[in-house]
Design an enzyme around this catalytic site. Structure first.
Site, PDB file in Angstrom:
ATOM      1  N   SER A  14       0.777  -1.009  -0.090  1.00  0.00           N
ATOM      2  CA  SER A  14       0.083  -0.061   0.078  1.00  0.00           C
ATOM      3  C   SER A  14       0.812   1.601  -0.018  1.00  0.00           C
ATOM      4  O   SER A  14       0.457   2.356  -0.542  1.00  0.00           O
ATOM      5  CB  SER A  14      -1.026  -0.106   1.138  1.00  0.00           C
ATOM      6  OG  SER A  14       0.049   0.117   2.413  1.00  0.00           O
ATOM      7  N   LEU A  98      19.040  -4.806   6.649  1.00  0.00           N
ATOM      8  CA  LEU A  98      20.042  -4.795   5.535  1.00  0.00           C
ATOM      9  C   LEU A  98      21.416  -4.605   6.120  1.00  0.00           C
ATOM     10  O   LEU A  98      21.661  -3.664   7.299  1.00  0.00           O
ATOM     11  CB  LEU A  98      19.930  -3.752   4.291  1.00  0.00           C
ATOM     12  CG  LEU A  98      18.485  -4.000   3.597  1.00  0.00           C
ATOM     13  CD1 LEU A  98      18.418  -2.629   2.697  1.00  0.00           C
ATOM     14  CD2 LEU A  98      18.914  -4.947   2.513  1.00  0.00           C
ATOM     15  N   HIS A 114       8.872   3.389   9.079  1.00  0.00           N
ATOM     16  CA  HIS A 114       8.310   2.391  10.451  1.00  0.00           C
ATOM     17  C   HIS A 114       7.328   2.897  10.951  1.00  0.00           C
ATOM     18  O   HIS A 114       7.169   4.078  11.318  1.00  0.00           O
ATOM     19  CB  HIS A 114       9.693   2.570  11.248  1.00  0.00           C
ATOM     20  CG  HIS A 114       9.464   1.567  12.369  1.00  0.00           C
ATOM     21  ND1 HIS A 114       9.294   0.105  12.222  1.00  0.00           N
ATOM     22  CD2 HIS A 114       9.413   1.838  13.733  1.00  0.00           C
ATOM     23  CE1 HIS A 114       9.106  -0.178  13.380  1.00  0.00           C
ATOM     24  NE2 HIS A 114       9.258   0.553  14.389  1.00  0.00           N
TER      25      HIS A 114
HETATM   26  C1  GRF Z   1       4.107  -0.643   6.819  1.00  0.00           C
HETATM   27  O1  GRF Z   1       3.372  -0.521   7.981  1.00  0.00           O
HETATM   28  C2  GRF Z   1       5.548  -0.360   6.887  1.00  0.00           C
HETATM   29  O2  GRF Z   1       5.744   0.616   8.104  1.00  0.00           O
HETATM   30  C3  GRF Z   1       6.039  -1.474   7.738  1.00  0.00           C
HETATM   31  O3  GRF Z   1       5.446  -2.612   6.963  1.00  0.00           O
HETATM   32  C4  GRF Z   1       4.143  -2.272   6.426  1.00  0.00           C
HETATM   33  C5  GRF Z   1       4.118  -2.342   4.975  1.00  0.00           C
HETATM   34  O4  GRF Z   1       2.882  -2.154   4.468  1.00  0.00           O
HETATM   35  N1  GRF Z   1       7.266  -1.969   7.786  1.00  0.00           N
HETATM   36  P1  GRF Z   1       2.558  -2.239   2.977  1.00  0.00           P
HETATM   37  O5  GRF Z   1       3.052  -3.498   2.391  1.00  0.00           O
HETATM   38  O6  GRF Z   1       3.150  -1.036   2.291  1.00  0.00           O
HETATM   39  O7  GRF Z   1       1.085  -2.051   2.599  1.00  0.00           O
END
Ligand code: GRF
Length: 201
Positions: A14, A98, A114
């Protein structure tokens, strides 16, 4: 000249979609040159394909099976990205930490998203842990952050953008998750605007 972005994902995508939409709406003067996933079934790969963006699948398992180190996996990842000449590598839900074997190939050019405030709840399940801390009366709010990834620290580094997300008594984990993800989509674009303008500055 638009800024070249490589986006690394592991799941739904997303946040990748938020970047695709912001580019389409000419909010971001950028181009996603490649999307990489460590998981074949990541829905984000379908989002990229729909947008006509090249995709790469880079699983860890074959490296493990060959008895190779994490640094080998990361160095191979950097080799895969190099031909696309990204100006920035965006970790949008990439669920691997990483190592320097990758980070030194893109010094101060890696950005991570994050779903927590700086210094709070590093690592996985940050939203769930924030919700539990709220229920225990330890916090009143959580938030999201976008930061540079200069070293192997987990969800830490110079902050590019951050925003508070209030937690309400009426919240269930699902309603909080929804609000955090909506906020992430906005803050990620804000941070990318900042670095792209910085590049142009
Ligand atoms: C997000 O909440 C990001 O902060 C975390 O993983 C989630 C990924 O969401 N590390 P999406 O795959 O972009 O919907």
């Amino acid at each position: 000249m638009s800024t070249r972005l490589a986006v690394l994902i592991s799941g739904n995508g997303s946040n990748l979609q938020a970047i695709i939409d912001a580019i389409r709406q000419r909010i971001l003067a950028a181009e996603i040159v490649v999307v990489v996933s460590n998981r074949k079934e990541a829905y984000g790969l379908q989002r990229a394909a729909k947008a006509g963006i090249p995709t790469l699948y880079h699983p860890l398992q074959p490296f493990r099976a060959a008895g190779k180190e994490r640094a080998d996996y990361d160095a191979a990842l950097a080799d895969h990205l190099a031909p696309y000449k990204p100006d920035w590598v965006v970790l949008a839900g990439w669920m691997h930490i990483l190592s320097d074997a990758f980070l030194q190939r893109f010094p101060y050019r890696v950005i991570n998203l994050h779903p927590a405030l700086p210094g709070q709840f590093p690592g996985t399940q940050a939203i769930e842990r924030a919700f539990e801390a709220f229920q225990a009366g330890a916090i009143k709010k959580t938030g999201v952050m976008v930061h540079l990834v200069p070293d192997e620290g987990v969800d830490s580094g110079p902050i590019l953008a951050t925003r508070d997300v209030l937690i309400y008594r009426t919240d269930a984990l699902e309603t909080l998750e929804k609000r955090v993800h909506q906020t992430e989509h906005q803050v990620l674009i804000e941070a990318l605007l900042r670095v792209i303008e910085g590049d142009e500055g």
